[in-house]
Write an enzyme that holds these catalytic residues in place. Structure first.
Site, PDB file in Angstrom:
ATOM      1  N   ASP A 194       4.618  72.755 -28.584  1.00 20.51           N
ATOM      2  CA  ASP A 194       4.480  71.557 -29.395  1.00 20.51           C
ATOM      3  C   ASP A 194       4.785  71.851 -30.852  1.00 20.51           C
ATOM      4  O   ASP A 194       4.756  73.004 -31.302  1.00 20.51           O
ATOM      5  CB  ASP A 194       3.039  71.026 -29.315  1.00 20.51           C
ATOM      6  CG  ASP A 194       2.865  69.989 -28.216  1.00 20.51           C
ATOM      7  OD1 ASP A 194       3.884  69.627 -27.604  1.00 20.51           O
ATOM      8  OD2 ASP A 194       1.734  69.564 -27.986  1.00 20.51           O
ATOM      9  N   LYS A 216      11.819  68.901 -30.457  1.00 20.70           N
ATOM     10  CA  LYS A 216      13.237  68.607 -30.642  1.00 20.70           C
ATOM     11  C   LYS A 216      13.850  67.866 -29.466  1.00 20.70           C
ATOM     12  O   LYS A 216      15.051  67.614 -29.442  1.00 20.70           O
ATOM     13  CB  LYS A 216      14.004  69.910 -30.885  1.00 20.70           C
ATOM     14  CG  LYS A 216      13.638  70.583 -32.211  1.00 20.70           C
ATOM     15  CD  LYS A 216      14.458  71.831 -32.452  1.00 20.70           C
ATOM     16  CE  LYS A 216      14.102  72.489 -33.793  1.00 20.70           C
ATOM     17  NZ  LYS A 216      14.869  73.721 -34.031  1.00 20.70           N
TER      18      LYS A 216
END
Length: 405
Positions: A194, A216
């Site tokens: 995370d 991402k």
């Protein structure tokens, strides 16, 4: 013990009588491991510490509340002389030797017939280190070996973990991950991390480990979670051990249970490793206790990802406003004013508030405020996520502390 050469051996004490003479702090340290080994432990001592008393009350050990007497060692397999009286310890040791029962003498180790090593555990591995009576050396070596096993510096390939581990990385400081979490991370083939997971931990991973940065992944919130679930399941089914590294605790607004369900439906085994939640850890590091005797008897942790008037909100803000204790708001910086207004409906405007940005990291900063001024203070100080908002009397306690170095 005659000399300093010892023979290191593991004793199977399960179901066997072990006598501990003395109920003080030394016995208190030794008893838990004896109990964990399944020994039938009997303590002989006129008094015991509160911790030992707790073990007695729990039925883990038997306590004979009196002085040591002849015959106390009959039928014993192992003896520990832990009193503060050298004369009693010497007598216990002599009685044990006469019965050919090994005895640890806590006050003068070399005069016993056995010694207790510096002991540690790692993933089912029990380590014992002896250093000829040099306790600090044996403890230091034990700690070093355990640390190396836990961070992967020393390889341990006895049982390769399988499936997925949901690991709480803590509030940000890499030292605040749990021991078990760090151990599993060191054995990962794939790490799905995370944005709020401790970044320094990723730098320590071996080169062969694949790191998937969940922050991402494109598409949007729901699609992102679906992609993460697929990533976990597909890699685990390919025979790789996957660690899902999260900030804080996996089950405190971390969507960890969604990932558990996805893995369970796919038949993938899951290990859950709780973490230090930022809701409690970050305020603590900023000298804000979320509870305090006589100040707060309850603490409520609230997700701030939607505003109080949002139809998706599941929070009873009217009820929270009526409470007198602590409210910890996560993910609430962008809507700080709205939350303050909702709580202001039942709390005074001068109710203390602490806003803690990037808690536990080198960039941590604390902005003191009140419900009346929260929105303005957040804007004036340029507070940005990640930040935690603590509302309640506990947020004003830090100002009572003397200045600390």
């Amino acid at each position: 013990m005659h000399g300093e050469q010892h023979y290191l051996v593991g004793l199977d004490l399960s179901g066997r009588r072990v006598v501990v003479v003395g109920g003080g702090t030394v016995a208190q340290r030794r008893l838990p491991r004896l109990v964990a080994a399944g020994a039938l432990v009997e303590v002989v001592s006129p008094g015991v510490t509160p911790a030992v008393q707790g073990m007695v009350d729990a039925g883990e050990v038997t306590w004979h509340a009196r002085e040591y007497a002849d015959g106390d060692l009959d039928g014993a397999w192992y003896v520990l002389a832990c009193t503060s009286d050298p004369g009693v310890n010497a007598r216990v040791t002599a009685d044990a030797e006469a019965r050919r029962v090994f005895c640890v003498r806590a006050d003068v180790a070399v005069k016993g017939t056995a010694v207790t090593p510096a002991v540690g555990e790692h993933d089912g591995l029990l380590l014992g280190v002896l250093a000829g009576g040099h306790h600090r050396r044996s403890a230091g070596v034990r700690d070093g070996v355990l640390a190396a096993l836990r961070d992967g510096s020393i390889a341990d390939h006895h049982d390769r973990p399988a499936g997925v581990a949901l690991v709480g990385g803590g509030p940000g400081d890499p030292d605040l991950i749990t021991v078990r979490g760090r151990r599993l991370l060191a054995r990962a083939d794939v790490v799905v991390a995370d944005r709020l997971a401790p970044r320094e931990l990723l730098d320590e991973l071996p080169p062969h480990v694949e790191v998937v940065d969940a922050a991402k992944i494109p598409y949007g919130r729901a699609a992102t979670q679906e992609f993460i679930n697929t990533t976990l399941v597909d890699n685990a089914k390919a025979g790789k051990f996957v660690v899902r590294l999260k900030g804080g605790d996996p089950y405190v607004f971390g969507r960890g249970f969604e990932e558990l369900v996805a893995c369970a439906e796919a038949g993938v085994p899951v290990t859950v490793v709780p973490g230090v939640t930022s809701a409690f850890g970050v305020p603590a590091l900023a000298d804000v206790p979320v509870t305090h005797r006589g100040v707060a008897h309850e603490v409520v942790v609230v997700s701030g990802h939607v505003a109080p008037d949002d139809p998706r909100s599941l929070v009873d803000w009217d009820a929270l406003a009526r409470l007198k204790g602590t409210v910890v708001i996560l993910m609430g910086v962008e809507r700080a004013g709205a939350f303050a207004a909702a709580l202001r409906a039942g709390r005074p405007g001068d109710t203390p508030v602490s806003v803690i940005q990037e808690g536990s990291t080198r960039a941590q900063r604390v902005v003191p405020s009140t419900l009346d001024t929260l929105a303005a203070d957040v804007a004036a100080h340029g507070v940005r996520p990640p930040a935690i908002i603590v509302v309640g009397p506990v947020a004003g306690l830090a100002k009572e502390l003397p200045l600390r170095a």
